[in-house]
Design a protein around this motif. Structure first.
Motif, PDB file in Angstrom:
ATOM      1  N   LEU A 142       0.832  -1.204   0.000  1.00  0.00           N
ATOM      2  CA  LEU A 142       0.000   0.000   0.000  1.00  0.00           C
ATOM      3  C   LEU A 142       0.864   1.249   0.000  1.00  0.00           C
ATOM      4  O   LEU A 142       1.934   1.275   0.608  1.00  0.00           O
ATOM      5  N   ASN A 143       0.376   2.278  -0.649  1.00  0.00           N
ATOM      6  CA  ASN A 143       1.030   3.585  -0.596  1.00  0.00           C
ATOM      7  C   ASN A 143       0.250   4.454   0.378  1.00  0.00           C
ATOM      8  O   ASN A 143      -0.672   5.165  -0.001  1.00  0.00           O
ATOM      9  N   ILE A 144       0.629   4.405   1.644  1.00  0.00           N
ATOM     10  CA  ILE A 144      -0.079   5.194   2.656  1.00  0.00           C
ATOM     11  C   ILE A 144       0.614   6.522   2.895  1.00  0.00           C
ATOM     12  O   ILE A 144       0.000   7.583   2.814  1.00  0.00           O
ATOM     13  N   ASN A 145       1.915   6.487   3.180  1.00  0.00           N
ATOM     14  CA  ASN A 145       2.578   7.742   3.571  1.00  0.00           C
ATOM     15  C   ASN A 145       3.175   8.522   2.404  1.00  0.00           C
ATOM     16  O   ASN A 145       3.782   9.568   2.602  1.00  0.00           O
TER      17      ASN A 145
ATOM     18  N   CYS B 293       2.728  -2.838   8.195  1.00  0.00           N
ATOM     19  CA  CYS B 293       4.174  -2.727   8.383  1.00  0.00           C
ATOM     20  C   CYS B 293       4.722  -1.582   7.543  1.00  0.00           C
ATOM     21  O   CYS B 293       4.276  -1.343   6.422  1.00  0.00           O
ATOM     22  N   THR B 294       5.705  -0.892   8.088  1.00  0.00           N
ATOM     23  CA  THR B 294       6.411   0.135   7.348  1.00  0.00           C
ATOM     24  C   THR B 294       7.902  -0.073   7.549  1.00  0.00           C
ATOM     25  O   THR B 294       8.319  -0.748   8.495  1.00  0.00           O
ATOM     26  N   TYR B 295       8.693   0.500   6.662  1.00  0.00           N
ATOM     27  CA  TYR B 295      10.147   0.306   6.705  1.00  0.00           C
ATOM     28  C   TYR B 295      10.844   1.641   6.897  1.00  0.00           C
ATOM     29  O   TYR B 295      10.494   2.644   6.278  1.00  0.00           O
ATOM     30  N   PHE B 296      11.839   1.622   7.791  1.00  0.00           N
ATOM     31  CA  PHE B 296      12.672   2.809   7.955  1.00  0.00           C
ATOM     32  C   PHE B 296      13.981   2.423   8.628  1.00  0.00           C
ATOM     33  O   PHE B 296      13.992   1.678   9.613  1.00  0.00           O
ATOM     34  N   ASP B 297      15.081   2.942   8.077  1.00  0.00           N
ATOM     35  CA  ASP B 297      16.404   2.817   8.688  1.00  0.00           C
ATOM     36  C   ASP B 297      16.776   1.376   9.020  1.00  0.00           C
ATOM     37  O   ASP B 297      17.249   1.070  10.108  1.00  0.00           O
ATOM     38  N   GLY B 298      16.541   0.480   8.072  1.00  0.00           N
ATOM     39  CA  GLY B 298      16.998  -0.894   8.218  1.00  0.00           C
ATOM     40  C   GLY B 298      16.057  -1.820   8.936  1.00  0.00           C
ATOM     41  O   GLY B 298      16.368  -3.008   9.078  1.00  0.00           O
ATOM     42  N   SER B 299      14.905  -1.326   9.393  1.00  0.00           N
ATOM     43  CA  SER B 299      14.011  -2.164  10.196  1.00  0.00           C
ATOM     44  C   SER B 299      12.575  -2.095   9.683  1.00  0.00           C
ATOM     45  O   SER B 299      12.133  -1.072   9.153  1.00  0.00           O
TER      46      SER B 299
ATOM     47  N   GLU C 164      -4.904   7.074   0.517  1.00  0.00           N
ATOM     48  CA  GLU C 164      -3.704   6.757  -0.253  1.00  0.00           C
ATOM     49  C   GLU C 164      -2.823   7.984  -0.474  1.00  0.00           C
ATOM     50  O   GLU C 164      -3.280   9.028  -0.939  1.00  0.00           O
ATOM     51  N   GLY C 165      -1.547   7.828  -0.099  1.00  0.00           N
ATOM     52  CA  GLY C 165      -0.553   8.865  -0.333  1.00  0.00           C
ATOM     53  C   GLY C 165      -0.662  10.071   0.567  1.00  0.00           C
ATOM     54  O   GLY C 165       0.147  10.999   0.463  1.00  0.00           O
ATOM     55  N   GLU C 166      -1.631  10.097   1.491  1.00  0.00           N
ATOM     56  CA  GLU C 166      -1.839  11.261   2.347  1.00  0.00           C
ATOM     57  C   GLU C 166      -1.346  11.051   3.775  1.00  0.00           C
ATOM     58  O   GLU C 166      -1.560  11.894   4.648  1.00  0.00           O
ATOM     59  N   ASN C 167      -0.725   9.892   4.023  1.00  0.00           N
ATOM     60  CA  ASN C 167      -0.152   9.575   5.331  1.00  0.00           C
ATOM     61  C   ASN C 167      -1.206   9.614   6.433  1.00  0.00           C
ATOM     62  O   ASN C 167      -0.993  10.183   7.512  1.00  0.00           O
TER      63      ASN C 167
ATOM     64  N   VAL D 256      -6.888   6.890  14.629  1.00  0.00           N
ATOM     65  CA  VAL D 256      -6.303   7.471  13.425  1.00  0.00           C
ATOM     66  C   VAL D 256      -4.803   7.679  13.634  1.00  0.00           C
ATOM     67  O   VAL D 256      -4.379   8.164  14.690  1.00  0.00           O
ATOM     68  N   TYR D 257      -4.009   7.317  12.615  1.00  0.00           N
ATOM     69  CA  TYR D 257      -2.555   7.389  12.708  1.00  0.00           C
ATOM     70  C   TYR D 257      -1.960   8.047  11.465  1.00  0.00           C
ATOM     71  O   TYR D 257      -2.574   8.090  10.399  1.00  0.00           O
ATOM     72  N   CYS D 258      -0.722   8.495  11.632  1.00  0.00           N
ATOM     73  CA  CYS D 258       0.161   8.784  10.512  1.00  0.00           C
ATOM     74  C   CYS D 258       1.462   8.034  10.755  1.00  0.00           C
ATOM     75  O   CYS D 258       1.652   7.432  11.818  1.00  0.00           O
ATOM     76  N   ILE D 259       2.359   8.048   9.766  1.00  0.00           N
ATOM     77  CA  ILE D 259       3.647   7.361   9.882  1.00  0.00           C
ATOM     78  C   ILE D 259       4.750   8.401   9.823  1.00  0.00           C
ATOM     79  O   ILE D 259       4.797   9.218   8.904  1.00  0.00           O
ATOM     80  N   ASP D 260       5.641   8.375  10.807  1.00  0.00           N
ATOM     81  CA  ASP D 260       6.730   9.345  10.862  1.00  0.00           C
ATOM     82  C   ASP D 260       8.041   8.618  11.124  1.00  0.00           C
ATOM     83  O   ASP D 260       8.280   8.141  12.231  1.00  0.00           O
ATOM     84  N   ASN D 261       8.868   8.499  10.074  1.00  0.00           N
ATOM     85  CA  ASN D 261      10.177   7.841  10.199  1.00  0.00           C
ATOM     86  C   ASN D 261      10.085   6.491  10.901  1.00  0.00           C
ATOM     87  O   ASN D 261      10.820   6.186  11.834  1.00  0.00           O
ATOM     88  N   GLY D 262       9.158   5.677  10.427  1.00  0.00           N
ATOM     89  CA  GLY D 262       9.017   4.327  10.946  1.00  0.00           C
ATOM     90  C   GLY D 262       8.139   4.198  12.170  1.00  0.00           C
ATOM     91  O   GLY D 262       7.873   3.072  12.610  1.00  0.00           O
ATOM     92  N   GLN D 263       7.669   5.293  12.719  1.00  0.00           N
ATOM     93  CA  GLN D 263       6.828   5.244  13.912  1.00  0.00           C
ATOM     94  C   GLN D 263       5.368   5.491  13.541  1.00  0.00           C
ATOM     95  O   GLN D 263       5.066   6.338  12.694  1.00  0.00           O
ATOM     96  N   PHE D 264       4.463   4.761  14.195  1.00  0.00           N
ATOM     97  CA  PHE D 264       3.029   4.969  14.009  1.00  0.00           C
ATOM     98  C   PHE D 264       2.561   5.969  15.056  1.00  0.00           C
ATOM     99  O   PHE D 264       2.536   5.665  16.255  1.00  0.00           O
ATOM    100  N   VAL D 265       2.229   7.164  14.596  1.00  0.00           N
ATOM    101  CA  VAL D 265       1.910   8.268  15.495  1.00  0.00           C
ATOM    102  C   VAL D 265       0.395   8.440  15.572  1.00  0.00           C
ATOM    103  O   VAL D 265      -0.277   8.643  14.555  1.00  0.00           O
ATOM    104  N   SER D 266      -0.150   8.351  16.791  1.00  0.00           N
ATOM    105  CA  SER D 266      -1.588   8.497  16.990  1.00  0.00           C
ATOM    106  C   SER D 266      -1.992   9.956  16.823  1.00  0.00           C
ATOM    107  O   SER D 266      -1.403  10.856  17.411  1.00  0.00           O
TER     108      SER D 266
END
Length: 358
Positions: free
Chosen positions: A178-181, A202-208, A221-224, A240-250
């Motif tokens: 999926l293209n979420i962020n 799942c999301t990917y950032f900095d090797g993890s 889609e695409g609006e994070n 409701v969440y967004c994704i910030d550098n691999g973190q799921f932010v409420s």
């Protein structure tokens, strides 16, 4: 005395004529060399002035933009200087898209700004345009978004091998990219076949690979922005969440349900009477709840997994466009391209097609 003054006047006149007689190339070279000297002396403000004068004389020389960008950066990594340097690097590529230093410079600025996706994209573009593998490849290796394919495949293999997911290959799991962020690395979604078991995003950032358990997923889609919702027995939630550098932010938490689900009360139309909460605060009505939710998440535009997928009773599996089984998701990850999404083998209900491939 008059004779001496006359001679001096003639000399000055010759000097002036000589100066006026410099060619454009000579004037440009003089300013460029002056800028170089100021760079060596770490006098960056004067270097910028000299390089700017050289650009005014000859605006189509890519090298001088490279040097001025360097002077901007060296004079202090302020937002204004980074913006000016970025514009110079972009102008370099407008003039000559084979200069490696411009791609490296742009990548560094994007990283400084926290825009790892743009950094990775410009490096891949540079790799294609210049053929320079060593310098660019080294910088790609350091990008926090690099290596996502290998990380996702390793994660999927670990899930398949775990005691809880022994039947993942031949079982009912459904997978999506999926293209979420909105960046160039897709999110990986795993649905375990039944809503009671739930799913993982799942999301990917900095090797993890970073994962979040969700019950029912919808996303913009695409609006994070995405929402995990669910519940049962008159107790429900919507987060409701967004994704910030691999973190799921409420961004907001909603809850609603019966005050006592052992003794549910109903209104005159026969609907259960629920209490509604947003971020822990009780609300007066369902309308207020919907208003607060839609302030941060447009439920009308959001797409849910269950709108995309349908359950095939024969296969005992969710099927649909860009929905894969285990073998299909591995193929989709390997084939994924920045300009062409989800190229693996989809789950299909066609009786002439196997679950894992065409």
């Amino acid at each position: 005395m008059k004779k001496v003054i006359g001679i001096l006047g003639i000399c000055i006149l010759f000097l002036m004529v000589g100066a006026c007689g410099k060619s454009t190339v000579e004037k440009w070279q003089e300013q460029y060399d002056l800028g170089q000297q100021y760079l060596l002396e770490e006098n960056y403000e004067e270097a910028i002035i000299a390089f700017t004068e050289a650009i005014n004389i000859e605006p189509n020389n890519a090298d001088v933009y490279l040097k001025r960008a360097e002077a901007y950066i060296q004079s202090g990594e302020t937002e204004e200087n980074m913006t000016l340097a970025l514009e110079d690097y972009q102008q370099v590529l407008n003039l000559d898209d084979t200069l490696v230093d411009a791609y490296l410079g742009l990548s560094n600025i994007y990283i400084q700004q926290g825009d790892f996706d743009s950094s990775l994209k410009i490096l891949n573009e540079g790799l294609e345009k210049t053929g320079e593998t060593d310098l660019i490849a080294a910088q790609i290796e350091e990008n926090p978004l690099n290596g996502w394919k290998e990380a996702y495949i390793t994660f999927l293999e670990q899930v398949a091998a775990s005691n809880q997911q022994q039947e993942v290959v031949s079982g009912n799991n459904a997978y999506m990219l999926l293209n979420i962020n909105g960046d160039s690395v897709p999110e990986l979604f795993i649905h375990h076949g039944v809503s009671a078991v739930g799913a993982e995003l799942c999301t990917y950032f900095d090797g993890s690979v970073h994962e979040l358990s969700v019950e029912s997923l919808s996303f913009m889609e695409g609006e994070n922005l995405f929402m995990s919702s669910g519940g049962r027995m008159d107790v429900y939630y919507a987060d409701v969440y967004c994704i910030d550098n691999g973190q799921f932010v409420s961004l907001g938490e909603g809850n609603y349900g019966a005050e006592d689900n052992a003794n549910i009360q109903y209104d005159s139309d026969g609907n259960p009477i629920y209490d509604y909460y947003w971020n822990g605060t009780q609300l007066s009505s369902v309308e207020e709840y919907q208003e607060l939710l839609n302030e941060i998440y447009d439920t009308e535009r959001a797409v849910s997994f269950y709108e995309i997928a349908k359950y095939d009773l024969d296969l005992q599996q969710y099927i649909g466009k860009n929905i894969y089984d285990y073998e299909g998701i591995i193929e989709a990850v390997n084939n994924y391209d920045l300009n062409m999404e989800n190229t693996g083998t989809e789950n299909r209900s066609d009786s002439d097609v196997s679950v894992s491939g065409m």
